[in-house]
Design an enzyme around this catalytic site. Sequence first.
Site, PDB file in Angstrom:
ATOM      1  N   TRP A 100      16.416 -95.291  78.034  1.00 36.09           N
ATOM      2  CA  TRP A 100      15.792 -96.502  78.584  1.00 36.09           C
ATOM      3  C   TRP A 100      14.282 -96.457  78.453  1.00 36.09           C
ATOM      4  CZ3 TRP A 100      19.219 -99.941  78.496  1.00 36.09           C
ATOM      5  CH2 TRP A 100      20.553 -99.631  78.779  1.00 36.09           C
ATOM      6  N   ASP A 167       9.766 -97.850  86.002  1.00 34.24           N
ATOM      7  CA  ASP A 167      11.124 -98.369  86.046  1.00 34.24           C
ATOM      8  C   ASP A 167      11.880 -97.476  87.025  1.00 34.24           C
ATOM      9  OD1 ASP A 167      13.790 -98.982  85.694  1.00 34.24           O
ATOM     10  OD2 ASP A 167      13.781 -98.783  83.515  1.00 34.24           O
ATOM     11  N   LYS A 191      22.296-100.269  91.032  1.00 36.35           N
ATOM     12  CA  LYS A 191      22.501 -98.848  91.300  1.00 36.35           C
ATOM     13  C   LYS A 191      22.523 -98.590  92.801  1.00 36.35           C
ATOM     14  CE  LYS A 191      21.792 -98.228  86.822  1.00 36.35           C
ATOM     15  NZ  LYS A 191      22.876 -97.916  85.878  1.00 36.35           N
TER      16      LYS A 191
END
Length: 357
Positions: A100, A167, A191
């Site tokens: 990511w 992030d 999440k």
Amino acid sequence: MAKVHVFNAGPCLLPEIALEKSIEAIRDFKGTGVSVLSISHRTKEWEETMEETRALWKELLHIPDTHEVVFLGGGASLQFLYVAMNYLEHKAAYLETGVWAKKALKEAAGIGNAYAIASSADKNYTYIPKGYEIPHDLDYLHITTNNTIYGTEIKEDYDCPVPLIADMSSDIMSRPVDVSKYQLIYGGAQKNVGPAGVIFAIIRKDSLGKVTRHIPTMLDYRTHIDKGSMFNTPPVFAIYVMNETLKWIKSMGGVEAMRKRDEEKAALLYSEIDRNSLFVGTAAKENRSIMNVCFVMAPGHEALQDEFMAFAKGHGMIGIKGHRSVGGFRASLYNACELSDVQALVDCMKEFEELKK
């Protein structure tokens, strides 16, 4: 039906009370007689929910008045582009700690001068790089604090000589965060704080409006701050579930309580991985994530992987297959995961080891 133990990397396991409240709201939102799936986002009742959700974020993370919270669609992957559009003027650096982070860098490099300041790709992202120099002329440094695929985590708030962007998709609300150290914190909700379909962005307000490029209206953070995240129709149901999830976190004692809870779960599972002769962890011990625990069969036992996967599934373990980039197994221990779920996985590992002696 036998109890299942959910370890999916995302979407996450949600608190039971958040699910129950959401089911009620699907039938009747706040006594309006209208489902939350059909409520107008311009009604007083919904506007109150939006403000309450924003207030919960500010309370739980002690967000200072210098920052604002917005809720958007498009996933964290779209935020990779938002970041570059709003902040990249001359040069930006990215700490490349996984897939990511690499994707975030790719989007920024399509906008301007962005590069990897350090990378752990040489060891398949099994550690967090250290010892790199941060140039003082950067527009920002971007980090990905938790790496769901590889099971590594940055567990501190860096003191950074340039604006810091993070992030925090997969570890937000798992520990206290000094928000004042960040220009921007963003992430997908799926999440720790809700279902897929909404992202959060915590934005330092005076950091905006400093690039010279034209920013499309929908990609300008100022648009969404000015309109209270309702420039267009927000992802109403996802935000409602987020609201109930944040209420649960608050009722449990807040993010400090979540940290203790999550550390206890991770310690239990890592202890078994290190003890069990059939398994071995993949991440460097000093960088092990408390959110995503990655492990594989120990050398000499690789042929048992599929057998253990089937054995674990038969014992109610859901979502423990490792990402193809690592293989083996991955147990995601997000906030709503209970210690009893982790204990069930540990017991399963112990039982399998006994069977193979």
